[in-house]
Design an enzyme around this catalytic site. Structure first.
Site, PDB file in Angstrom:
ATOM      1  N   VAL A  28     -16.773 -10.016 -25.005  1.00 39.76           N
ATOM      2  CA  VAL A  28     -16.436 -11.276 -24.322  1.00 39.76           C
ATOM      3  C   VAL A  28     -17.333 -11.501 -23.091  1.00 39.76           C
ATOM      4  O   VAL A  28     -17.923 -12.577 -22.931  1.00 39.76           O
ATOM      5  CB  VAL A  28     -14.950 -11.274 -23.868  1.00 39.76           C
ATOM      6  CG1 VAL A  28     -14.599 -12.563 -23.146  1.00 39.76           C
ATOM      7  CG2 VAL A  28     -14.031 -11.061 -25.051  1.00 39.76           C
ATOM      8  N   ASP A  29     -17.464 -10.475 -22.254  1.00 40.59           N
ATOM      9  CA  ASP A  29     -18.139 -10.683 -20.967  1.00 40.59           C
ATOM     10  C   ASP A  29     -19.628 -11.007 -21.124  1.00 40.59           C
ATOM     11  O   ASP A  29     -20.121 -11.989 -20.573  1.00 40.59           O
ATOM     12  CB  ASP A  29     -17.986  -9.459 -20.058  1.00 40.59           C
ATOM     13  CG  ASP A  29     -16.550  -8.990 -20.002  1.00 40.59           C
ATOM     14  OD1 ASP A  29     -15.676  -9.814 -20.295  1.00 40.59           O
ATOM     15  OD2 ASP A  29     -16.320  -7.814 -19.680  1.00 40.59           O
ATOM     16  N   SER A  30     -20.339 -10.158 -21.880  1.00 40.75           N
ATOM     17  CA  SER A  30     -21.780 -10.419 -21.991  1.00 40.75           C
ATOM     18  C   SER A  30     -22.032 -11.706 -22.783  1.00 40.75           C
ATOM     19  O   SER A  30     -23.009 -12.412 -22.542  1.00 40.75           O
ATOM     20  CB  SER A  30     -22.527  -9.228 -22.592  1.00 40.75           C
ATOM     21  OG  SER A  30     -22.148  -8.992 -23.921  1.00 40.75           O
ATOM     22  N   GLY A  63       0.841  -1.197   0.000  1.00 43.94           N
ATOM     23  CA  GLY A  63       0.000   0.000   0.000  1.00 43.94           C
ATOM     24  C   GLY A  63       0.870   1.239   0.000  1.00 43.94           C
ATOM     25  O   GLY A  63       2.051   1.163   0.337  1.00 43.94           O
ATOM     26  N   GLU A 123       4.408 -10.881  -6.426  1.00 41.54           N
ATOM     27  CA  GLU A 123       3.334 -10.949  -7.420  1.00 41.54           C
ATOM     28  C   GLU A 123       3.688 -10.279  -8.747  1.00 41.54           C
ATOM     29  O   GLU A 123       3.030 -10.492  -9.759  1.00 41.54           O
ATOM     30  CB  GLU A 123       2.052 -10.305  -6.847  1.00 41.54           C
ATOM     31  CG  GLU A 123       2.092  -8.790  -6.667  1.00 41.54           C
ATOM     32  CD  GLU A 123       2.738  -8.332  -5.352  1.00 41.54           C
ATOM     33  OE1 GLU A 123       3.541  -9.097  -4.803  1.00 41.54           O
ATOM     34  OE2 GLU A 123       2.461  -7.211  -4.895  1.00 41.54           O
ATOM     35  N   LYS A 174     -10.730 -11.270 -16.382  1.00 43.21           N
ATOM     36  CA  LYS A 174     -10.981 -11.402 -17.820  1.00 43.21           C
ATOM     37  C   LYS A 174     -10.422 -12.711 -18.418  1.00 43.21           C
ATOM     38  O   LYS A 174     -11.115 -13.412 -19.150  1.00 43.21           O
ATOM     39  CB  LYS A 174     -10.331 -10.198 -18.519  1.00 43.21           C
ATOM     40  CG  LYS A 174     -10.707 -10.027 -19.958  1.00 43.21           C
ATOM     41  CD  LYS A 174     -11.973  -9.264 -20.035  1.00 43.21           C
ATOM     42  CE  LYS A 174     -12.327  -8.829 -21.424  1.00 43.21           C
ATOM     43  NZ  LYS A 174     -13.473  -7.919 -21.399  1.00 43.21           N
ATOM     44  N   CYS A 183       5.302  -6.102   1.472  1.00 40.11           N
ATOM     45  CA  CYS A 183       5.660  -4.676   1.481  1.00 40.11           C
ATOM     46  C   CYS A 183       4.999  -3.948   2.664  1.00 40.11           C
ATOM     47  O   CYS A 183       5.363  -4.200   3.801  1.00 40.11           O
ATOM     48  CB  CYS A 183       5.315  -4.059   0.127  1.00 40.11           C
ATOM     49  SG  CYS A 183       6.110  -2.481  -0.111  1.00 40.11           S
ATOM     50  N   TYR A 184       3.994  -3.121   2.424  1.00 41.54           N
ATOM     51  CA  TYR A 184       3.317  -2.460   3.552  1.00 41.54           C
ATOM     52  C   TYR A 184       2.815  -3.511   4.550  1.00 41.54           C
ATOM     53  O   TYR A 184       2.851  -3.307   5.761  1.00 41.54           O
ATOM     54  CB  TYR A 184       2.151  -1.592   3.043  1.00 41.54           C
ATOM     55  CG  TYR A 184       1.372  -0.922   4.161  1.00 41.54           C
ATOM     56  CD1 TYR A 184       1.811   0.270   4.724  1.00 41.54           C
ATOM     57  CD2 TYR A 184       0.207  -1.512   4.665  1.00 41.54           C
ATOM     58  CE1 TYR A 184       1.109   0.872   5.758  1.00 41.54           C
ATOM     59  CE2 TYR A 184      -0.500  -0.916   5.699  1.00 41.54           C
ATOM     60  CZ  TYR A 184      -0.046   0.274   6.245  1.00 41.54           C
ATOM     61  OH  TYR A 184      -0.734   0.866   7.267  1.00 41.54           O
ATOM     62  N   SER A 241     -23.933  -7.277 -25.874  1.00 38.31           N
ATOM     63  CA  SER A 241     -23.182  -6.404 -26.783  1.00 38.31           C
ATOM     64  C   SER A 241     -22.370  -7.218 -27.775  1.00 38.31           C
ATOM     65  O   SER A 241     -21.893  -6.699 -28.771  1.00 38.31           O
ATOM     66  CB  SER A 241     -22.226  -5.527 -25.971  1.00 38.31           C
ATOM     67  OG  SER A 241     -21.182  -6.336 -25.441  1.00 38.31           O
ATOM     68  N   GLY A 242     -22.187  -8.512 -27.463  1.00 38.93           N
ATOM     69  CA  GLY A 242     -21.351  -9.337 -28.332  1.00 38.93           C
ATOM     70  C   GLY A 242     -19.906  -9.334 -27.886  1.00 38.93           C
ATOM     71  O   GLY A 242     -19.070 -10.044 -28.437  1.00 38.93           O
ATOM     72  N   HIS A 285       7.953  -7.542  -3.855  1.00 40.16           N
ATOM     73  CA  HIS A 285       6.652  -7.942  -4.411  1.00 40.16           C
ATOM     74  C   HIS A 285       6.763  -9.249  -5.209  1.00 40.16           C
ATOM     75  O   HIS A 285       7.153  -9.225  -6.374  1.00 40.16           O
ATOM     76  CB  HIS A 285       6.111  -6.839  -5.322  1.00 40.16           C
ATOM     77  CG  HIS A 285       5.694  -5.622  -4.584  1.00 40.16           C
ATOM     78  ND1 HIS A 285       4.439  -5.480  -4.039  1.00 40.16           N
ATOM     79  CD2 HIS A 285       6.368  -4.493  -4.257  1.00 40.16           C
ATOM     80  CE1 HIS A 285       4.349  -4.315  -3.434  1.00 40.16           C
ATOM     81  NE2 HIS A 285       5.509  -3.700  -3.543  1.00 40.16           N
TER      82      HIS A 285
END
Ligand code: XMP
Length: 526
Positions: free
Chosen positions: A240-242, A53, A185, A382, A80-81, A237-238, A183
């Site tokens: 990826v998500d919807s 942070g 990650e 995603k 870290c923090y 909408s066409g 870090h």
């Protein structure tokens, strides 16, 4: 569900911790540092990670988690923090570093303690930390901190150092508390994934092999149970998500799902046709395609401010959608393709990880519609949605498509929008996308698009002088759209795009390539 909890202290890397754990097939969730201890204790946790942070632990409003997390008897990893917080809360001492460290450091892991041997003479055989199991003694790590631990709390041991800081990692093995100043990650840290895996599997003893489709059957059963005989509406909408969300829900409730696709007139060549081919023909969806292009165009007449364009499009979209959805009987639910980053961003602490892309929420449908929300992807990132789509056997063409903004071509026509300008941009955009695909570059690029500028310049075409529009081509590489770099397209490809557009699209006589990264630019021009 068995999981590791990440408490967010506002680091720009918090989401990365979650993504790395998921990569390791470990299910995890992110909650704000201030989450109530009862809520934390009620979860099925195998361990807790305290993120980095931007604050200093001694700042007046330094974020602190409830100290009772140390009494839950769970393994804890501070990053870290998070390391400074552990040291501070357990009565160690944190000071301001002489030099702010940002970037690479060489980390040297140290041996921890003596291990008694069975031989006659006890020999000194110091033990390596479990967090560094299988990690070489010297590794390159990514640092970003201004404070450091000066004195470790009682009962803690040092497990690594760098040339700049003596205590770069510490732990209390009995209490299962571990802390890293760097870090793990971040991609640039060598063996970062291994270190996180050591914590999750070796220390937290997380056993499951989680995958995005692990929750598929459960989600389908839940949706069936909730929806019963009602109907679900989806603004498809066409993208990826919807698309993935609607295929998933259709598995649960079949024809009780009603999808609405609003043609704003600001779509690319082929978008509407693809919707028909995939969702009407292949999946036999109840899909209504509403042609509202004239309405959108009339409302956008004479509007050149990007924000006003967005507002008008958002408002008109909702109007059209509401009108259409009223025609659907028994509609009780609204399906939305909300992803995990959307939820995290809205609950997070202030700081870089809390950036909310409010202006992107075009199509955000109003509460007054009084529909219950179904958000089956709300715990996924995603790339996990794409994986889920694959397990649902969806076409790669849908799963791997570039993001396309809700306001569509309206924010790629700088200045006033007219049908003539939309037509010019559509033709140029199609040529550019076709060439990029032919060259095998589509999947290497995050987003590729054209922007029609309100700038005319002189040219020669044949024997005649021309005075026509300028088109900008923008291709960027990115991981999440938050930062981006321009794509170094092969010259041959650039040349092909340029020569085809100027010779085939009437109204364009000059092409420029955008060579700015984000930041300082944004991906879109408006
Ligand atoms: P920027 O331009 O902010 O874009 O760097 C980051 C990502 O968001 C997309 N974008 C939008 N998406 N409505 C959307 O649905 C919008 O108003 C909007 N503006 C930008 C952009 O295409 C990129 O993927």
């Amino acid at each position: 569900m068995n999981q590791i909890l990440i408490l967010d202290f506002g680091s720009q890397y918090t989401q990365l911790i979650a993504r790395r754990l998921r990569q390791l097939k470990v299910y995890c969730e992110i909650l704000p540092y201030s989450t109530n201890i009862a809520e934390i204790a009620a979860k099925d946790l195998k361990g807790i990670i305290l993120s980095g942070g931007p604050s200093s632990i001694y700042a007046k409003d330094a974020p602190k988690a409830d100290p009772k997390i140390f009494e839950l008897n769970l393994p804890i990893l501070g990053i870290c923090y998070g390391m400074q917080l552990i040291s501070h809360e357990c009565q160690g001492k944190v000071i301001k570093s002489k030099k702010r460290e940002y970037g690479f450091s060489l980390l040297k892991t140290s041996r921890l303690c003596r291990v008694p041997s069975k031989g006659a003479m006890p020999i000194r055989r110091p033990k390596k930390s479990r967090i560094f199991k299988g990690v070489p003694e010297k590794i390159k790590v990514w640092m970003s901190h201004g404070d450091e631990v000066k004195k470790m709390p009682d009962g803690f041991k040092k497990s690594a150092s760098t040339s700049d800081i003596k205590i770069a990692a510490l732990e209390n093995e009995q209490k299962n508390i571990y802390a890293l100043q760097f870090h793990p990650e971040v991609h640039h840290t060598d063996y970062g994934l291994k270190i996180l895996g050591n914590f999750a599997r070796g220390i937290c003893l997380y056993k499951d092999q989680w995958s995005p489709s692990s929750f598929l059957n459960e989600t389908i059963a839940d949706i069936k149970k909730d929806v019963k005989n009602d109907s679900v509406i989806c603004g498809l909408s066409g993208g990826v998500d919807s698309s993935v969300a609607s295929i998933l829900v259709s598995k649960a409730i079949g024809k009780k799902l009603y999808c609405i696709f609003v043609d704003t007139g600001l779509l690319r060549v082929g978008d509407k046709e693809r919707m028909r081919a995939v969702f009407n023909k292949k999946y036999k969806f109840n899909l209504k395609i509403v042609d509202a292009s004239k309405l959108f165009l009339s409302r956008l007449k004479g509007v050149s401010s990007p924000e006003r364009k967005r507002k008008i499009i958002g408002k008109t979209f909702i109007e059209v959608f509401e009108k259409e959805s009223k025609k659907i009987k028994n509609a009780e639910f609204l399906l939305q393709g909300t992803l995990y980053p959307d939820i995290i961003e809205s609950v997070s602490v202030k700081g870089p990880s809390a950036v909310i892309k409010s202006h992107h929420n075009v199509g955000g449908l109003p509460k007054k519609m009084n529909l219950k929300l179904i958000e089956p992807l709300k715990f996924l990132f995603k790339d996990e949605v794409r994986d889920l789509g694959r397990s649902l056997k969806m076409p790669e063409e849908i799963l791997m498509q570039h993001p396309f903004p809700g306001p569509g071509l309206a924010i790629r026509i700088i200045g006033d929008i007219t049908q003539a300008r939309i037509n010019i941009l559509k033709k140029a955009d199609k040529i550019m996308r076709d060439e990029i695909k032919k060259f095998g570059w589509y999947d290497k690029i995050w987003q590729a698009f054209c922007v029609l500028l309100p700038v005319k310049s002189v040219g020669v075409m044949g024997d005649e002088r021309s005075y026509e529009n300028t088109l900008a081509v923008r291709c960027v590489e990115s991981v999440d759209g938050m930062t981006a770099d321009w794509s170094k397209l092969p010259y041959e490809l650039m040349q092909k795009i340029s020569s085809r557009i100027v010779s085939e699209v009437k109204g364009i006589n000059r092409i420029v390539y955008d060579i700015t990264s984000k930041p300082p630019s944004t991906i879109e021009w408006e």
